[in-house]
Design a protein around this motif. Structure first.
Motif, PDB file in Angstrom:
ATOM      1  N   LEU A  72      78.341  54.869  13.001  1.00  0.00           N
ATOM      2  CA  LEU A  72      77.378  54.343  13.967  1.00  0.00           C
ATOM      3  C   LEU A  72      77.551  52.834  14.078  1.00  0.00           C
ATOM      4  N   ALA A  73      77.581  52.343  15.299  1.00  0.00           N
ATOM      5  CA  ALA A  73      77.603  50.898  15.547  1.00  0.00           C
ATOM      6  C   ALA A  73      76.624  50.619  16.675  1.00  0.00           C
ATOM      7  N   LEU A  74      75.790  49.606  16.491  1.00  0.00           N
ATOM      8  CA  LEU A  74      74.867  49.225  17.550  1.00  0.00           C
ATOM      9  C   LEU A  74      74.712  47.716  17.562  1.00  0.00           C
ATOM     10  N   THR A  75      74.348  47.211  18.735  1.00  0.00           N
ATOM     11  CA  THR A  75      74.188  45.769  18.921  1.00  0.00           C
ATOM     12  C   THR A  75      72.855  45.511  19.605  1.00  0.00           C
ATOM     13  N   ALA A  76      72.048  44.639  19.002  1.00  0.00           N
ATOM     14  CA  ALA A  76      70.757  44.235  19.557  1.00  0.00           C
ATOM     15  C   ALA A  76      70.805  42.734  19.817  1.00  0.00           C
ATOM     16  N   CYS A  77      70.759  42.348  21.075  1.00  0.00           N
ATOM     17  CA  CYS A  77      70.845  40.930  21.431  1.00  0.00           C
ATOM     18  C   CYS A  77      69.473  40.407  21.861  1.00  0.00           C
ATOM     19  N   GLY A  78      69.425  39.114  22.114  1.00  0.00           N
ATOM     20  CA  GLY A  78      68.176  38.483  22.524  1.00  0.00           C
ATOM     21  C   GLY A  78      67.325  38.038  21.352  1.00  0.00           C
ATOM     22  N   LEU A  79      67.938  37.963  20.177  1.00  0.00           N
ATOM     23  CA  LEU A  79      67.213  37.520  18.984  1.00  0.00           C
ATOM     24  C   LEU A  79      67.382  36.018  18.813  1.00  0.00           C
ATOM     25  N   ASP A  80      66.463  35.412  18.092  1.00  0.00           N
ATOM     26  CA  ASP A  80      66.524  33.981  17.818  1.00  0.00           C
ATOM     27  C   ASP A  80      67.589  33.746  16.745  1.00  0.00           C
ATOM     28  N   PRO A  81      68.686  33.047  17.085  1.00  0.00           N
ATOM     29  CA  PRO A  81      69.764  32.864  16.106  1.00  0.00           C
ATOM     30  C   PRO A  81      69.384  31.963  14.935  1.00  0.00           C
ATOM     31  N   ALA A  82      68.259  31.248  15.029  1.00  0.00           N
ATOM     32  CA  ALA A  82      67.836  30.349  13.956  1.00  0.00           C
ATOM     33  C   ALA A  82      66.877  31.018  12.980  1.00  0.00           C
ATOM     34  N   LYS A  83      66.465  32.260  13.240  1.00  0.00           N
ATOM     35  CA  LYS A  83      65.497  32.949  12.374  1.00  0.00           C
ATOM     36  C   LYS A  83      66.186  33.996  11.512  1.00  0.00           C
ATOM     37  N   ALA A  84      65.595  34.239  10.364  1.00  0.00           N
ATOM     38  CA  ALA A  84      66.014  35.350   9.513  1.00  0.00           C
ATOM     39  C   ALA A  84      65.187  36.576   9.899  1.00  0.00           C
ATOM     40  N   TYR A  85      65.789  37.739   9.816  1.00  0.00           N
ATOM     41  CA  TYR A  85      65.119  38.980  10.202  1.00  0.00           C
ATOM     42  C   TYR A  85      65.184  39.990   9.072  1.00  0.00           C
ATOM     43  N   ARG A  86      64.125  40.795   8.979  1.00  0.00           N
ATOM     44  CA  ARG A  86      64.125  41.999   8.152  1.00  0.00           C
ATOM     45  C   ARG A  86      64.203  43.150   9.141  1.00  0.00           C
ATOM     46  N   TRP A  87      64.955  44.187   8.783  1.00  0.00           N
ATOM     47  CA  TRP A  87      65.143  45.292   9.714  1.00  0.00           C
ATOM     48  C   TRP A  87      65.498  46.575   8.967  1.00  0.00           C
ATOM     49  N   ARG A  88      65.337  47.682   9.661  1.00  0.00           N
ATOM     50  CA  ARG A  88      65.779  48.972   9.148  1.00  0.00           C
ATOM     51  C   ARG A  88      66.060  49.894  10.322  1.00  0.00           C
ATOM     52  N   LEU A  89      66.817  50.939  10.041  1.00  0.00           N
ATOM     53  CA  LEU A  89      67.117  51.965  11.029  1.00  0.00           C
ATOM     54  C   LEU A  89      66.272  53.194  10.742  1.00  0.00           C
ATOM     55  N   THR A  90      65.830  53.843  11.806  1.00  0.00           N
ATOM     56  CA  THR A  90      65.144  55.126  11.699  1.00  0.00           C
ATOM     57  C   THR A  90      65.883  56.102  12.595  1.00  0.00           C
ATOM     58  N   GLY A  91      66.410  57.161  11.995  1.00  0.00           N
ATOM     59  CA  GLY A  91      67.153  58.167  12.747  1.00  0.00           C
ATOM     60  C   GLY A  91      66.262  59.315  13.160  1.00  0.00           C
ATOM     61  N   LYS A  92      66.403  59.718  14.410  1.00  0.00           N
ATOM     62  CA  LYS A  92      65.655  60.844  14.963  1.00  0.00           C
ATOM     63  C   LYS A  92      66.616  62.017  15.154  1.00  0.00           C
ATOM     64  N   SER A  93      66.226  63.183  14.687  1.00  0.00           N
ATOM     65  CA  SER A  93      67.066  64.370  14.756  1.00  0.00           C
ATOM     66  C   SER A  93      66.896  65.098  16.085  1.00  0.00           C
ATOM     67  N   ILE A  94      67.929  65.850  16.463  1.00  0.00           N
ATOM     68  CA  ILE A  94      67.794  66.715  17.639  1.00  0.00           C
ATOM     69  C   ILE A  94      66.780  67.816  17.367  1.00  0.00           C
ATOM     70  N   HIS A  95      66.562  68.112  16.088  1.00  0.00           N
ATOM     71  CA  HIS A  95      65.520  69.065  15.689  1.00  0.00           C
ATOM     72  C   HIS A  95      64.236  68.257  15.527  1.00  0.00           C
ATOM     73  N   ARG A  96      63.449  68.185  16.559  1.00  0.00           N
ATOM     74  CA  ARG A  96      62.307  67.271  16.620  1.00  0.00           C
ATOM     75  C   ARG A  96      61.240  67.520  15.561  1.00  0.00           C
ATOM     76  N   THR A  97      61.251  68.672  14.931  1.00  0.00           N
ATOM     77  CA  THR A  97      60.244  68.946  13.908  1.00  0.00           C
ATOM     78  C   THR A  97      60.649  68.387  12.543  1.00  0.00           C
ATOM     79  N   LEU A  98      61.875  67.924  12.404  1.00  0.00           N
ATOM     80  CA  LEU A  98      62.324  67.398  11.119  1.00  0.00           C
ATOM     81  C   LEU A  98      61.874  65.958  10.926  1.00  0.00           C
ATOM     82  N   ARG A  99      61.730  65.589   9.687  1.00  0.00           N
ATOM     83  CA  ARG A  99      61.300  64.249   9.288  1.00  0.00           C
ATOM     84  C   ARG A  99      62.337  63.206   9.712  1.00  0.00           C
ATOM     85  N   ASP A 100      61.874  62.019  10.107  1.00  0.00           N
ATOM     86  CA  ASP A 100      62.776  60.914  10.425  1.00  0.00           C
ATOM     87  C   ASP A 100      63.514  60.467   9.169  1.00  0.00           C
ATOM     88  N   VAL A 101      64.712  59.916   9.367  1.00  0.00           N
ATOM     89  CA  VAL A 101      65.531  59.422   8.268  1.00  0.00           C
ATOM     90  C   VAL A 101      65.583  57.900   8.385  1.00  0.00           C
TER      91      VAL A 101
END
Length: 143
Positions: free
Chosen positions: A105-134
């Motif tokens: 997986l590769a993704l790019t999120a632009c429009g962020l402030d290049p002078a700030k530090a960020y905390r982040w995480r990914l949440t994966g959604k399954s095609i099986h909508r009843t399953l818990r997010d990862v």
């Protein structure tokens, strides 16, 4: 009251009680019925460059079941505070800003402030909508 009317009332009361009792019990989130339904994120990393956060992760397991990825972002301005996303961006594998090929997986999120530090995480959604997010653990990216 007639005996047949009492019998009907007793039957209705018993059915109502069974309906109420059937709804009781421990409720848990559904889990994948087989290991081939589940996926997880491994070796996730990100780099902030020119106002864009570029994230790469390996999706282990059933990577084809990944329907969407949410990138949750927060400023890293409160050391020791619990993570609380200030912004969430959705990426669908194959759209203009994300790819998912052979579990990479590769993704790019632009429009962020290049002078700030960020905390982040990914949440994966399954095609099986009843399953818990990862989710990944919370990552920190500095300018």
């Amino acid at each position: 009251m007639q005996p047949s009317f009492r019998l009907v009332l007793a039957t209705l009361a018993a059915l109502a009680a069974l309906t109420l009792v059937a709804g009781c019990g421990k409720k848990i989130w559904p889990e994948p019925s087989a290991p081939e339904d589940a996926f997880s994120f491994v070796r996730t990393q990100g780099e902030l460059s020119s106002g864009c956060l570029m994230v790469q992760s390996r999706v282990a397991g059933a990577w084809r079941n990944l329907r969407a990825v949410h990138l949750e972002l927060a400023w890293d301005d409160c050391e020791g505070c619990p993570f609380q996303a200030m912004e969430t961006r959705e990426f669908v594998p194959g759209d203009a800003f994300s790819t998912l090929e052979q579990g990479r997986l590769a993704l790019t999120a632009c429009g962020l402030d290049p002078a700030k530090a960020y905390r982040w995480r990914l949440t994966g959604k399954s095609i099986h909508r009843t399953l818990r997010d990862v989710r990944t653990e919370v990552m920190t990216t500095t300018p």
